[in-house]
Write a protein that holds these residues in place. Structure first.
Motif, mmCIF file in Angstrom:
data_model
loop_
_atom_site.group_PDB
_atom_site.id
_atom_site.type_symbol
_atom_site.label_atom_id
_atom_site.label_comp_id
_atom_site.label_asym_id
_atom_site.label_seq_id
_atom_site.Cartn_x
_atom_site.Cartn_y
_atom_site.Cartn_z
ATOM 1 N N ASP A 130 -16.653 -16.016 -24.183
ATOM 2 C CA ASP A 130 -17.843 -15.686 -23.374
ATOM 3 C C ASP A 130 -19.046 -16.565 -23.776
ATOM 4 O O ASP A 130 -19.781 -17.056 -22.910
ATOM 5 C CB ASP A 130 -18.216 -14.209 -23.556
ATOM 6 C CG ASP A 130 -17.137 -13.286 -23.005
ATOM 7 O OD1 ASP A 130 -16.322 -13.743 -22.175
ATOM 8 O OD2 ASP A 130 -17.111 -12.103 -23.417
ATOM 9 N N ASN B 109 -18.586 -20.038 -22.441
ATOM 10 C CA ASN B 109 -18.908 -20.079 -21.006
ATOM 11 C C ASN B 109 -20.412 -20.108 -20.776
ATOM 12 O O ASN B 109 -20.900 -20.821 -19.912
ATOM 13 C CB ASN B 109 -18.301 -18.865 -20.283
ATOM 14 C CG ASN B 109 -16.811 -19.063 -20.030
ATOM 15 O OD1 ASN B 109 -16.366 -20.198 -19.784
ATOM 16 N ND2 ASN B 109 -16.046 -18.010 -20.092
ATOM 17 N N ARG B 110 -21.117 -19.298 -21.535
ATOM 18 C CA ARG B 110 -22.584 -19.226 -21.430
ATOM 19 C C ARG B 110 -23.216 -20.571 -21.798
ATOM 20 O O ARG B 110 -24.144 -21.032 -21.150
ATOM 21 C CB ARG B 110 -23.121 -18.142 -22.359
ATOM 22 C CG ARG B 110 -24.223 -17.347 -21.733
ATOM 23 C CD ARG B 110 -24.749 -16.226 -22.559
ATOM 24 N NE ARG B 110 -24.022 -15.914 -23.773
ATOM 25 C CZ ARG B 110 -24.600 -15.515 -24.905
ATOM 26 N NH1 ARG B 110 -25.893 -15.395 -24.970
ATOM 27 N NH2 ARG B 110 -23.878 -15.228 -25.967
#
Length: 160
Positions: A152, A155-156
């Motif tokens: 995550d 991705n950020r």
């Protein structure tokens, strides 16, 4: 033309000059009468020479050693972490062992890297491993805690 030598006239001796000469003469007479005192050589009891203790004064600078004050901490969070590594092996680490890989500044320390990652990406780090690559860059493996997912965060950041 005749050459002739001028006879020298005798100067009368003043009382001041006579007094000075008398003083000099009395000094010389005293020196002749007294024995000559020689300096005695210091007997050294130790083999090693110790430098004599002399007066040591506290520093009293007349001007500052630096003309301009320092600009504070040069290694801020943006200079600490340079960029994330996006190689295949780094991606494998992100997916399998919850680890982000960054290239960091050479002067960056593990606690500072941990703090910079926490400030930049709002994640808690469990552990930081570092190494210096053969091309002279420092690589940091940042293990995240179980609460955060490295996928995550990646991705950020935009590395996947």
């Amino acid at each position: 033309l005749k050459w002739w030598v001028c006879p020298r006239k005798e100067q009368p001796v003043s009382s001041k000059m006579a007094g000075k000469d008398a003083k000099k003469a009395s000094k010389v007479a005293d020196a002749v009468k007294s024995s000559v005192s020689r300096k005695t050589k210091k007997i050294r009891s130790k083999v090693r020479f110790y430098r004599p203790k002399t007066l040591i004064k506290a520093r009293d600078p007349k001007y500052p050693t630096k003309s301009v004050e320092s600009r504070g901490d040069k290694m801020d969070k943006y200079r600490m972490i340079e960029y994330p590594v996006t190689t295949e092996s780094a991606m494998k680490k992100i997916e399998e062992i919850n680890t982000l890989v960054f290239i960091v500044g050479l002067k960056a320390t593990k606690p500072k890297i941990k703090e910079a990652v926490r400030q930049l990406y709002d994640v808690q780090c469990a552990k930081v491993n570092t190494l210096i690559t053969p091309d002279g860059k420092k690589k940091a493996y940042v293990h995240l805690t179980q609460d955060y997912d490295a996928l995550d965060v990646a991705n950020r950041i935009g590395i996947i």
